[in-house]
Design a protein around this motif. Structure first.
Motif, PDB file in Angstrom:
ATOM      1  N   ASN A  61       1.042  -1.235  -0.111  1.00  0.00           N
ATOM      2  CA  ASN A  61      -0.049   0.378   0.330  1.00  0.00           C
ATOM      3  C   ASN A  61       0.988   1.319  -0.448  1.00  0.00           C
ATOM      4  O   ASN A  61       0.157   2.262  -0.202  1.00  0.00           O
ATOM      5  CB  ASN A  61      -1.145   0.067   1.328  1.00  0.00           C
ATOM      6  CG  ASN A  61      -2.514  -1.377   0.753  1.00  0.00           C
ATOM      7  OD1 ASN A  61      -3.463  -1.035  -0.237  1.00  0.00           O
ATOM      8  ND2 ASN A  61      -2.634  -2.167   2.160  1.00  0.00           N
ATOM      9  N   ARG A  67      -1.432  -0.291  -6.638  1.00  0.00           N
ATOM     10  CA  ARG A  67      -2.918   0.617  -6.048  1.00  0.00           C
ATOM     11  C   ARG A  67      -3.496   0.650  -7.109  1.00  0.00           C
ATOM     12  O   ARG A  67      -4.729   1.471  -7.038  1.00  0.00           O
ATOM     13  CB  ARG A  67      -3.090   1.298  -5.168  1.00  0.00           C
ATOM     14  CG  ARG A  67      -2.318   0.752  -3.687  1.00  0.00           C
ATOM     15  CD  ARG A  67      -2.251   1.508  -2.720  1.00  0.00           C
ATOM     16  NE  ARG A  67      -1.836   3.265  -2.430  1.00  0.00           N
ATOM     17  CZ  ARG A  67      -2.055   4.188  -2.714  1.00  0.00           C
ATOM     18  NH1 ARG A  67      -3.202   4.515  -2.929  1.00  0.00           N
ATOM     19  NH2 ARG A  67      -0.761   5.140  -2.958  1.00  0.00           N
ATOM     20  N   GLU A  80      -6.416   1.626  -1.211  1.00  0.00           N
ATOM     21  CA  GLU A  80      -5.834   0.666  -0.340  1.00  0.00           C
ATOM     22  C   GLU A  80      -5.744  -0.719  -1.145  1.00  0.00           C
ATOM     23  O   GLU A  80      -7.367  -0.346  -1.598  1.00  0.00           O
ATOM     24  CB  GLU A  80      -6.169   0.472   1.021  1.00  0.00           C
ATOM     25  CG  GLU A  80      -6.894   0.077   1.695  1.00  0.00           C
ATOM     26  CD  GLU A  80      -7.151  -0.277   3.484  1.00  0.00           C
ATOM     27  OE1 GLU A  80      -6.326   0.177   3.914  1.00  0.00           O
ATOM     28  OE2 GLU A  80      -8.334   0.189   3.689  1.00  0.00           O
ATOM     29  N   ARG A  81      -5.278  -1.709  -0.922  1.00  0.00           N
ATOM     30  CA  ARG A  81      -5.316  -2.751  -1.269  1.00  0.00           C
ATOM     31  C   ARG A  81      -5.608  -3.729  -0.214  1.00  0.00           C
ATOM     32  O   ARG A  81      -5.377  -3.539   1.244  1.00  0.00           O
ATOM     33  CB  ARG A  81      -4.152  -3.528  -1.944  1.00  0.00           C
ATOM     34  CG  ARG A  81      -4.711  -3.127  -3.341  1.00  0.00           C
ATOM     35  CD  ARG A  81      -3.688  -3.215  -4.478  1.00  0.00           C
ATOM     36  NE  ARG A  81      -4.073  -3.433  -5.386  1.00  0.00           N
ATOM     37  CZ  ARG A  81      -4.413  -3.167  -6.495  1.00  0.00           C
ATOM     38  NH1 ARG A  81      -5.853  -4.947  -6.104  1.00  0.00           N
ATOM     39  NH2 ARG A  81      -4.553  -3.249  -7.834  1.00  0.00           N
TER      40      ARG A  81
END
Length: 211
Positions: A61, A67, A80-81
């Motif tokens: 992130n 991203r 965010e992931r």
């Protein structure tokens, strides 16, 4: 989440170049020193695996190019992931996939992951499968020197895939092979380097008691 203005996006030329390829994906495998992660997990009574998933998520992130996502032919930058990781219950031979937010607290994530994994009865929660994930896997039975992942033929697939194998002792340090699979439309070797540096920094914070 922010929509990318293609006219001013500095990566536009590379994105268009790799978009012309039938298979824009590539994989890199490298060694990671996880001594401090192992020591922390053992000291705190936490899962080494969950701890490394959390640290890698934090590192991912921090890299903007990890991203990016394509939605309806437009490029977006995700906020965010979220980690989505394979797990194996004690005594089981078939894995399942657990998906949950990383959060800001490593220990809380490890405890939450343990509880959610133990309670899960399905192979995967299909409703949690989105383009915001990071796919994690682990082969703790052998040293990892390379890996590829299964996937549908979808050049818009932007989900990073991270895997690692068994850690080994090397001159008193614990090291493992980590594989990172990416879409070249969004990320290059430079960004792999950014991920590695961010991961090493997160591990250093762990060693210093800053997490």
């Amino acid at each position: 989440m922010k929509k990318i203005d293609m006219k001013s996006w500095e990566r536009r030329e590379l994105y268009e170049f790799f978009s012309g390829m039938s298979w824009p994906f590539y994989s890199v495998t490298f060694q990671v020193d996880v001594t401090e992660v192992y020591q922390y997990a053992k000291r705190e009574g936490l899962s080494f695996y969950y701890a490394l998933v959390w640290l890698c998520t934090k590192a991912c992130n921090q890299v903007e190019n990890f991203r990016y996502a394509v939605r309806e032919k437009e490029v977006w930058l995700l906020d965010e992931r979220i980690p989505s990781f394979t797990d194996l219950k004690k005594g089981a031979t078939q894995f399942h996939i657990v998906t949950m937010p990383g959060g800001e607290d490593l220990a809380a994530f490890c405890r939450g992951a343990k509880a959610k994994s133990a309670a899960q009865t399905s192979f995967v929660d299909a409703s949690s499968e989105t383009d915001e994930l990071i796919y994690f896997s682990c082969l703790p039975w052998l040293e990892l020197t390379g890996l590829t992942n299964e996937r549908d033929f979808d050049p818009d697939d932007s989900v990073p895939r991270i895997a690692w194998g068994k850690y080994t002792e090397q001159q008193g340090r614990k090291k493992l092979g980590m594989s990172l699979e990416l879409n070249h439309r969004f990320a290059d070797g430079y960004h792999v380097g950014q991920f590695y540096e961010a991961l090493m920094e997160e591990i250093a914070h762990l060693s210093a008691g800053e997490l």
